[in-house]
Design a protein around this motif. Structure first.
Motif, PDB file in Angstrom:
ATOM      1  N   LYS A 125       0.846  -1.195   0.000  1.00  0.00           N
ATOM      2  CA  LYS A 125       0.000   0.000   0.000  1.00  0.00           C
ATOM      3  C   LYS A 125       0.883   1.248   0.000  1.00  0.00           C
ATOM      4  O   LYS A 125       1.887   1.303   0.700  1.00  0.00           O
ATOM      5  CB  LYS A 125      -0.908  -0.020   1.228  1.00  0.00           C
ATOM      6  CG  LYS A 125      -1.867   1.164   1.329  1.00  0.00           C
ATOM      7  CD  LYS A 125      -2.773   0.998   2.534  1.00  0.00           C
ATOM      8  CE  LYS A 125      -3.598   2.251   2.819  1.00  0.00           C
ATOM      9  NZ  LYS A 125      -4.456   2.654   1.724  1.00  0.00           N
ATOM     10  N   ALA A 128      -0.039   8.267   1.816  1.00  0.00           N
ATOM     11  CA  ALA A 128      -0.769   9.435   1.318  1.00  0.00           C
ATOM     12  C   ALA A 128       0.141  10.602   0.936  1.00  0.00           C
ATOM     13  O   ALA A 128      -0.232  11.445   0.121  1.00  0.00           O
ATOM     14  CB  ALA A 128      -1.797   9.899   2.343  1.00  0.00           C
ATOM     15  N   SER A 175      -8.761  13.240  -3.072  1.00  0.00           N
ATOM     16  CA  SER A 175      -7.988  13.127  -1.827  1.00  0.00           C
ATOM     17  C   SER A 175      -6.594  12.572  -2.124  1.00  0.00           C
ATOM     18  O   SER A 175      -6.362  11.922  -3.149  1.00  0.00           O
ATOM     19  CB  SER A 175      -8.700  12.207  -0.842  1.00  0.00           C
ATOM     20  OG  SER A 175      -8.655  10.866  -1.303  1.00  0.00           O
ATOM     21  N   ASP A 177      -5.180  10.189  -0.611  1.00  0.00           N
ATOM     22  CA  ASP A 177      -5.255   8.723  -0.602  1.00  0.00           C
ATOM     23  C   ASP A 177      -5.708   8.185  -1.959  1.00  0.00           C
ATOM     24  O   ASP A 177      -5.172   7.183  -2.446  1.00  0.00           O
ATOM     25  CB  ASP A 177      -6.237   8.242   0.482  1.00  0.00           C
ATOM     26  CG  ASP A 177      -5.631   8.318   1.875  1.00  0.00           C
ATOM     27  OD1 ASP A 177      -4.439   8.031   2.014  1.00  0.00           O
ATOM     28  OD2 ASP A 177      -6.365   8.668   2.809  1.00  0.00           O
ATOM     29  N   GLU A 178      -6.682   8.854  -2.564  1.00  0.00           N
ATOM     30  CA  GLU A 178      -7.186   8.412  -3.866  1.00  0.00           C
ATOM     31  C   GLU A 178      -6.115   8.531  -4.946  1.00  0.00           C
ATOM     32  O   GLU A 178      -5.950   7.643  -5.787  1.00  0.00           O
ATOM     33  CB  GLU A 178      -8.406   9.247  -4.262  1.00  0.00           C
ATOM     34  CG  GLU A 178      -9.090   8.769  -5.532  1.00  0.00           C
ATOM     35  CD  GLU A 178     -10.298   9.602  -5.898  1.00  0.00           C
ATOM     36  OE1 GLU A 178     -10.807   9.409  -7.026  1.00  0.00           O
ATOM     37  OE2 GLU A 178     -10.718  10.445  -5.090  1.00  0.00           O
ATOM     38  N   THR A 180      -2.844   8.568  -4.434  1.00  0.00           N
ATOM     39  CA  THR A 180      -1.820   7.559  -4.144  1.00  0.00           C
ATOM     40  C   THR A 180      -2.250   6.198  -4.689  1.00  0.00           C
ATOM     41  O   THR A 180      -1.448   5.473  -5.292  1.00  0.00           O
ATOM     42  CB  THR A 180      -1.569   7.451  -2.623  1.00  0.00           C
ATOM     43  OG1 THR A 180      -1.051   8.689  -2.153  1.00  0.00           O
ATOM     44  CG2 THR A 180      -0.572   6.339  -2.309  1.00  0.00           C
ATOM     45  N   GLU A 181      -3.515   5.860  -4.504  1.00  0.00           N
ATOM     46  CA  GLU A 181      -4.025   4.576  -4.996  1.00  0.00           C
ATOM     47  C   GLU A 181      -3.911   4.493  -6.521  1.00  0.00           C
ATOM     48  O   GLU A 181      -3.543   3.442  -7.067  1.00  0.00           O
ATOM     49  CB  GLU A 181      -5.485   4.401  -4.567  1.00  0.00           C
ATOM     50  CG  GLU A 181      -6.028   3.012  -4.861  1.00  0.00           C
ATOM     51  CD  GLU A 181      -7.441   2.811  -4.347  1.00  0.00           C
ATOM     52  OE1 GLU A 181      -8.113   1.887  -4.854  1.00  0.00           O
ATOM     53  OE2 GLU A 181      -7.872   3.561  -3.458  1.00  0.00           O
TER      54      GLU A 181
END
Length: 195
Positions: A125, A128, A175, A177-178, A180-181
């Motif tokens: 994973k 962020a 975001s 996080d989004e 980064t994903e």
């Protein structure tokens, strides 16, 4: 002065690593020749930073864990290579400022989004902070996959993918996080395609 030291060190490291690992570099043309670049790679071995460093057509400023700067030799050499420390496990504002400065100056910032080496070689994973840099700068975001293993005389692939389309994500203020994903998915696709 720093750039000349970087190129000197790069030549030495390349001379040491190349006879041992048979590098196959794919997609180096995907690195924009100018302007800020956020280069995001998977992390499978301690040799990933020098490996990416000698195969990328442009000098890279890496963000590295602060613990490395406690070693006497590395404490002296790393800053000369424009590598700067980040304190893991916390929001390190100074590291964030330094990273954004590098991108705004039109340089290449190298990150390993997982934050640590993968113990099983699988993509983990992302953190962020990577999305933060992608959103807060206008830099091109380039995914990179190092595909091992690091074994003597084995073929080692370093794949640079095309820049990730960031316009839509930036416009709708996605975001961190989004983002980064999305970056991790791009790295994962490179691993799947070239493994």
């Amino acid at each position: 002065m720093i750039l000349s030291f970087y190129m000197f060190a790069r030549a030495i490291v390349k001379g040491i690593l190349t006879p041992v690992y048979r590098y196959e570099v794919i997609g180096a043309e995907n690195i924009p020749s100018e302007g800020g670049v956020l280069l995001c790679s998977n992390h499978i071995d301690n040799l990933d930073p020098p490996t990416v460093g000698v195969t990328c057509p442009r000098p890279i400023s890496f963000m590295a864990k602060a613990e490395l700067f406690k070693a006497p030799f590395l404490k002296t050499v790393l800053p000369k290579l424009e590598t700067f420390p980040v304190k893991r496990g916390m929001a390190d504002r100074e590291a964030l400022r330094q990273g954004l400065k590098i991108l705004k100056e039109g340089k290449v910032l190298g990150l390993f989004p997982e934050g640590t080496r993968s113990k099983d070689g699988k993509l983990g994973k992302g953190m962020a902070g990577v999305g933060f840099f992608a959103l807060r700068s206008k830099a091109a975001v380039v995914p990179c996959a190092v595909i091992g293993p690091y074994k003597r005389f084995a073929r080692l692939k370093v794949v640079y993918g095309p820049p990730i389309q960031m316009d839509e994500l930036r416009e709708r203020k996605a975001s961190a996080d989004e983002v980064t994903e999305a970056i991790m998915k791009s790295i994962g696709k490179l691993i799947e395609k070239y493994q």
